[in-house]
Design an enzyme around this catalytic site. Structure first.
Site, PDB file in Angstrom:
ATOM      1  CG  LEU A  52      32.285  24.077  59.927  1.00 27.72           C
ATOM      2  CD1 LEU A  52      33.620  25.056  60.471  1.00 27.72           C
ATOM      3  CD2 LEU A  52      31.979  23.591  60.638  1.00 27.72           C
TER       4      LEU A  52
ATOM      5  CB  ALA B  25      40.759  45.482  26.839  1.00 28.94           C
TER       6      ALA B  25
ATOM      7  CB  ILE C 117      36.680  44.076  29.470  1.00 28.68           C
ATOM      8  CG1 ILE C 117      37.704  43.092  28.351  1.00 28.68           C
ATOM      9  CG2 ILE C 117      38.030  45.223  29.797  1.00 28.68           C
ATOM     10  CD1 ILE C 117      39.321  42.446  28.323  1.00 28.68           C
ATOM     11  CB  THR C 118      37.684  43.701  35.875  1.00 30.82           C
ATOM     12  OG1 THR C 118      37.323  42.534  35.939  1.00 30.82           O
ATOM     13  CG2 THR C 118      37.288  44.538  37.272  1.00 30.82           C
TER      14      THR C 118
ATOM     15  CD  GLU D 269      46.962  41.477  36.591  1.00 31.12           C
ATOM     16  OE1 GLU D 269      45.893  40.843  36.453  1.00 31.12           O
ATOM     17  OE2 GLU D 269      47.583  42.050  35.213  1.00 31.12           O
TER      18      GLU D 269
ATOM     19  N   PRO E 125      39.128  36.198  23.024  1.00 31.11           N
ATOM     20  CG  PRO E 125      36.536  36.839  21.989  1.00 31.11           C
ATOM     21  CD  PRO E 125      38.582  37.691  22.534  1.00 31.11           C
TER      22      PRO E 125
ATOM     23  N   GLY F 128      47.063  34.715  35.721  1.00 27.68           N
ATOM     24  CA  GLY F 128      47.764  34.106  34.979  1.00 27.68           C
ATOM     25  C   GLY F 128      46.721  32.490  36.123  1.00 27.68           C
ATOM     26  CB  THR F 129      45.582  29.061  35.273  1.00 31.77           C
ATOM     27  OG1 THR F 129      46.784  28.407  34.586  1.00 31.77           O
ATOM     28  CG2 THR F 129      44.914  30.001  34.052  1.00 31.77           C
ATOM     29  CG  ASN F 130      46.296  29.428  41.289  1.00 38.20           C
ATOM     30  OD1 ASN F 130      46.675  30.726  41.126  1.00 38.20           O
ATOM     31  ND2 ASN F 130      45.887  29.068  42.386  1.00 38.20           N
TER      32      ASN F 130
END
Length: 391
Positions: free
Chosen positions: A351, A137, A170-171, A256, A141, A378-380
């Protein structure tokens, strides 16, 4: 194509050399599990927004959980190629519901790498059997990926900490029996020095879980908010040293991100295989869709790009095994392969025509499920920033 009709992957142009006979034996066990106990129930997982709890115990019985952990803590002491195999077999059946990899390769790693002997004995064996489901965790927010802006606090009270705050996205959160939680302890000179990690049991008074979140995709994945209202934990639940949380998180993020690269490479292979099978069967204007030049060229492009991704990811895994994978290589595996996987899935859906937008087809689920890989870990955009700093 039903969930049980698993397509044969397109043959690689460059043979893979990573795996031994023992690895492939483990692959067969994982494959049977995902094909028989996970894939046939995709609609059920999506409806209830999580797996049945007993499947965690079943995965533990089969040795599919925490297998890289030392044998003295319930694992098999094997290399991370076993983790890679598990992720690949999950992707091969289009499964996005199970959170086994996060449990085994992220949560367990924090405890094994930074926990004391008592913490390892208390948690790792139970995680390996599936008796305990683990979550990590970090995200809150309003803070997103900015770990230095944490608002969840751990305030000392004698021999205890009092935890207040909340976490989001949280997965494994809804089913978790414990969570490794990033908190602010507030004694360091910088914000980074104020971050600590603590283990919080789900049974603690004041620890509550929100309902599973309604996401665009990943409908079967257990994802929720966690809330901490004056949760009292003993200081013995501190993971590692106080104020070292940020360093610990940074150390584990490379793996990760590599995991995301592995999942996306395998997911792209699955999407391509599903599409090859479909266009050979589907007819338009009196001939199979695969007979049209546009289709053949698109498949050729995707097969080439998927092979490039596979080769890079496998080479990165060679470095992982030697503990030589650089931060920038992990970032590249995460951002480039997740971008490619989203592109491949989009092309594959096209397709399929209109049927590609129907949820009964695996490509439709893949279209929804692949997208967040460009965000988490982490965003690309952050990946590119980190890579640029090494130039």
């Amino acid at each position: 194509m039903s969930a049980l009709n698993i397509p044969q992957l397109v043959a690689p142009m460059i043979p893979r050399t990573l795996f031994s006979a023992e690895h492939e034996q483990f692959r067969q066990t994982a494959r049977r599990f995902f094909e028989t106990e996970i894939a046939p129930h995709n609609e059920k997982w999506a409806a209830q927004q999580h797996l049945d709890r007993n499947l965690w115990n079943r995965a533990g019985e089969l040795g599919l959980l925490c297998c890289t952990m030392p044998e003295e803590y319930g694992g098999s002491g094997v290399d991370r190629l076993y983790s890679m195999i598990l992720m690949e077999e999950q992707a091969r059946v289009g499964d996005s519901a199970s959170g086994f990899s996060l449990h085994s390769d992220i949560v367990a790693n924090y405890i094994n790498n930074f926990g004391n002997e008592q913490q390892k004995q208390d948690w790792l064996p139970k995680m390996a059997t599936g008796e305990v489901v683990g979550a990590i965790a970090m995200t809150e927010p309003g803070t997103g990926s900015d770990l230095q802006a944490l608002r969840t606090t751990a305030v000392e009270d004698g021999d205890d900490y009092i935890i207040n705050g909340s976490k989001i996205f949280i997965t494994n959160g809804y089913l978790c029996d414990m969570a490794v939680v990033a908190v602010k302890t507030g004694k360091g000179e910088s914000e980074a020095q104020n971050v600590s990690l603590v283990i919080i049991e789900a049974s603690r008074a004041g620890f509550t879980k929100g309902k599973p979140l309604k996401k665009v995709g990943l409908h079967g994945q257990d994802t929720c908010e966690l809330f901490f209202d004056n949760v009292r934990i003993p200081k013995s639940n501190l993971l590692g040293m106080e104020g070292m949380g940020f360093i610990m998180l940074m150390k584990e993020l490379a793996w990760e991100r590599m995991m995301i690269g592995i999942i996306c490479a395998a997911g792209a292979e699955f999407a391509l295989a599903s599409t090859v099978e479909y266009v050979k069967q589907r007819k338009a204007f009196g001939k199979p869709v695969s007979a049209f030049q546009n289709t053949r060229f698109k498949l050729a492009e995707m097969r080439s790009e998927v092979q490039i991704a596979r080769t890079f990811v496998d080479q990165c895994m060679q470095l992982v095994l030697k503990n030589e994978l650089s931060i920038e290589a992990a970032c590249t595996a995460k951002y480039w392969v997740s971008d490619l996987a989203c592109k491949v899935v989009d092309e594959c859906l096209q397709l399929h025509g209109g049927y590609g937008y129907m949820m009964e087809y695996p490509i439709a689920r893949a279209y929804l499920d692949m997208r967040p890989n460009r965000i988490y870990g982490g965003t690309n955009e952050i990946m590119k920033e980190l890579i640029s700093r090494t130039i």
